[in-house]
Enzyme design. Sequence first.
Site, PDB file in Angstrom:
ATOM      1  N   ASP A  37       0.905  -1.287   0.009  1.00 24.71           N
ATOM      2  CA  ASP A  37      -0.015  -0.094  -0.109  1.00 24.71           C
ATOM      3  C   ASP A  37       0.838   1.202  -0.041  1.00 24.71           C
ATOM      4  OD1 ASP A  37      -1.820   2.158   0.786  1.00 24.71           O
ATOM      5  OD2 ASP A  37      -3.041   0.418   1.443  1.00 24.71           O
ATOM      6  N   THR A  73      -7.164   4.144  -1.117  1.00 23.30           N
ATOM      7  CA  THR A  73      -6.870   2.566  -0.830  1.00 23.30           C
ATOM      8  C   THR A  73      -8.023   1.900  -1.491  1.00 23.30           C
ATOM      9  OG1 THR A  73      -5.385   3.010   0.858  1.00 23.30           O
ATOM     10  CG2 THR A  73      -6.359   0.981   0.703  1.00 23.30           C
ATOM     11  N   ASN A  94     -13.095   5.888   0.578  1.00 27.23           N
ATOM     12  CA  ASN A  94     -13.015   5.014   2.015  1.00 27.23           C
ATOM     13  C   ASN A  94     -14.046   5.173   2.906  1.00 27.23           C
ATOM     14  OD1 ASN A  94     -10.675   4.297   0.757  1.00 27.23           O
ATOM     15  ND2 ASN A  94      -9.366   5.112   1.980  1.00 27.23           N
ATOM     16  N   TYR A 157      -9.838  -9.438   7.702  1.00 22.17           N
ATOM     17  CA  TYR A 157      -8.862  -8.173   7.645  1.00 22.17           C
ATOM     18  C   TYR A 157      -8.258  -7.857   9.044  1.00 22.17           C
ATOM     19  CZ  TYR A 157      -6.107  -4.103   7.332  1.00 22.17           C
ATOM     20  OH  TYR A 157      -5.224  -3.219   7.613  1.00 22.17           O
ATOM     21  N   ASP A 192       2.432   2.707   3.187  1.00 18.85           N
ATOM     22  CA  ASP A 192       1.392   3.801   3.300  1.00 18.85           C
ATOM     23  C   ASP A 192       1.536   4.496   4.609  1.00 18.85           C
ATOM     24  OD1 ASP A 192      -1.130   5.005   2.404  1.00 18.85           O
ATOM     25  OD2 ASP A 192      -1.838   3.951   4.144  1.00 18.85           O
ATOM     26  N   HIS A 196       2.267   8.292   5.679  1.00 18.58           N
ATOM     27  CA  HIS A 196       1.433   9.344   6.264  1.00 18.58           C
ATOM     28  C   HIS A 196       2.122   9.801   7.354  1.00 18.58           C
ATOM     29  CE1 HIS A 196      -2.090   8.627   3.871  1.00 18.58           C
ATOM     30  NE2 HIS A 196      -2.392   7.351   4.341  1.00 18.58           N
ATOM     31  N   ASP A 240      -1.521   0.736  -4.646  1.00 19.69           N
ATOM     32  CA  ASP A 240      -2.782   1.464  -5.121  1.00 19.69           C
ATOM     33  C   ASP A 240      -2.522   2.801  -5.403  1.00 19.69           C
ATOM     34  OD1 ASP A 240      -1.920   1.872  -2.445  1.00 19.69           O
ATOM     35  OD2 ASP A 240      -3.870   1.445  -1.571  1.00 19.69           O
TER      36      ASP A 240
HETATM   37 ZN   LIG Z   1      -3.546   2.769   0.039  1.00 20.83          ZN
END
Ligand SMILES: [Zn+2]
Length: 456
Positions: A37, A73, A94, A157, A192, A196, A240
């Site tokens: 990601d 994402t 999202n 998940y 990812d 961030h 992504d």
């Molecule tokens: Zn993502």
Amino acid sequence: VFVMKLLVILLFLGLLSGCRGNSSYSLTPQLLLVSFDGFRADYLQNYDFPHLQNFIKEGVLVEHVTNVFITKTFPNHYSIVTGLYEESHGIVANSMYDEVTKKHFSETNDKDPFWWDGAVPIWVTNQLQENRSSAAAMWPGTDVPIHNTTPSYFMNYSSSVPFEERLNNVTEWLSSSNPPVTFATLYWEEPDASGHRYGPEDKGNMSRVLKEIDGLVGDLVQRLKVLGLWENLNVIITSDHGMTQCSENRLIHLDSCLDHSNYTVIDLTPVAAILPKINVTEVYDKLKHCSPHMTVYLKEEIPDRFHYQHNDRIQPIILVADEGWTIVLNKSSLKLGDHGYDNSLPTMHPFLAAHGPAFRRGYKQSTMNTVDIYPMMCHILGLKPHPNNGTFSHTKCLLVDQWCINLPEVIGIVVSALLLLTLLTGLMIFMQNRTPASRPFSRLQLQEDDDDPLIG
Ligand SMILES: [Zn+2]
Ligand SMILES: *[C@@H]1O[C@H](CO)[C@@H](O)[C@H](O)[C@H]1NC(C)=O
Ligand SMILES: *[C@@H]1O[C@H](CO)[C@@H](O)[C@H](O)[C@H]1NC(C)=O
Ligand SMILES: *[C@@H]1O[C@H](CO)[C@@H](O)[C@H](O)[C@H]1NC(C)=O
Ligand SMILES: *[C@@H]1O[C@H](CO)[C@@H](O)[C@H](O)[C@H]1NC(C)=O
Ligand SMILES: *[C@@H]1O[C@H](CO)[C@@H](O)[C@H](O)[C@H]1NC(C)=O
Ligand SMILES: *[C@@H]1O[C@H](CO)[C@@H](O)[C@H](O)[C@H]1NC(C)=O
Ligand SMILES: *[C@@H]1O[C@H](CO)[C@@H](O)[C@H](O)[C@H]1NC(C)=O
Ligand SMILES: *[C@@H]1O[C@H](CO)[C@@H](O)[C@H](O)[C@H]1NC(C)=O
Ligand SMILES: *[C@@H]1O[C@H](CO)[C@@H](O)[C@H](O)[C@H]1NC(C)=O
């Protein structure tokens, strides 16, 4: 005769450059689709990836993949596996709200098939084939019964399951299931999460994180070799979206423009989805002049190039922040890196690398689209693709069983063929013209040289 010969030679050269390799791999094709990601395309140029570069050396690389708007994402992961733009597959953010059913969707509340059933992901199509099954070591949607079907093997998940466990379980499924797993996914939350947290310009922290990612690619290849999967399994490694630097100096405060009671924020930044509680035009007019660093669109005005309009889940007003700007309400909750922005920005793009019997070796191309991945995967697996927005021909040069010539090559071949033909025609006319006029000379030449070198 001469022209024929020339054409045959040209054709032969074309065949040689177009179809080198072995197109008839005998085993049932298997494909593992991996996503790291938030792996921004230019990380590959700006950091060291010894393991990933080895993978690429024996396979193919697409340097920039143009993903879909909004560059978030869930929407992009669903475009990879369906080949559809967000307005067509229905995962448009999202965080979503459906006005008709009053349902809400978020990253932690994503299990209602209602949100996913607008498309058929490739693992479902693969699963409906006789003697085949699918497996997922996570991927948005794989733990949801889409069209009443989950992969035969999947994990619910959970970000706390380590990469090694996901890898071990998915490779176990790939190597010893009956019916065999022919399509599998593997998903990892980095880089990812760190992008961030630190921002992509934090070279120190990012190089540490990306070194870890490269180690995971090394583990993946090692594991496939140990299990004897490496030579026959097709592996795609992609992502992504990318990541861009944000700053506390680049905030857009919505509360300074409009009373919060006048609208509902369905999604906030960098693309805000606004559901007005009062007259839409009034809210729009107030937001329109809120900040020079964001563009305000009525749903009807959203540019065609975003392919982000024709879906009930897209709200009446959307706000698109300029690159690196963050939309906030009254407080400044800030991430140092973010994505979601305009999909034409290079910082939003991921890359794609692939290895295996279906792919050429040592081939590099500059671009393709996220929606092109789906028809390519269907081709590899021998599945009939559902209607989609991808273009198979964009990926032909990556594939070993495809006739592939790129435009510059074609132009080169055509131009040189024309040049040769002109030269020849000229020569033939020249010879014909002078034959009757200068007989003795011609005879003389023939005597000197028994074989006319032009007629061979
Ligand atoms: Zn993502
Ligand atoms: C093509 O693949 C088959 C099966 O994997 C193999 O036996 C054969 O040697 C390959 N041929 C070439 C020219 O690589
Ligand atoms: C599925 O597997 C069975 C048993 O191995 C075999 O008889 C059958 O032909 C296979 N079907 C297809 C479509 O490959
Ligand atoms: C996923 O979670 C659901 C509900 O918590 C549970 O019923 C199901 O068995 C789990 N599936 C797997 C594969 O762990
Ligand atoms: C992975 O496989 C092991 C061994 O079968 C199992 O105990 C574990 O629960 C699996 N992990 C997940 C996340 O499904
Ligand atoms: C990594 O980030 C932390 C916290 O944001 C910071 O304190 C540290 O200096 C950074 N490390 C490097 C090597 O840049
Ligand atoms: C909209 O905001 C104004 C203040 O700007 C407020 O007076 C009004 O009550 C709000 N309307 C609604 C429906 O919330
Ligand atoms: C919405 O507001 C605009 C301008 O404020 C006004 O011209 C329009 O008539 C209003 N529409 C409705 C349906 O109230
Ligand atoms: C900030 O906005 C929240 C709603 O998002 C509201 O509950 C809170 O009172 C606001 N704070 C200030 C200081 O305006
Ligand atoms: C994308 O594909 C879907 C399914 O074929 C189609 O309905 C839609 O019109 C396409 N979108 C565009 C912009 O072509």
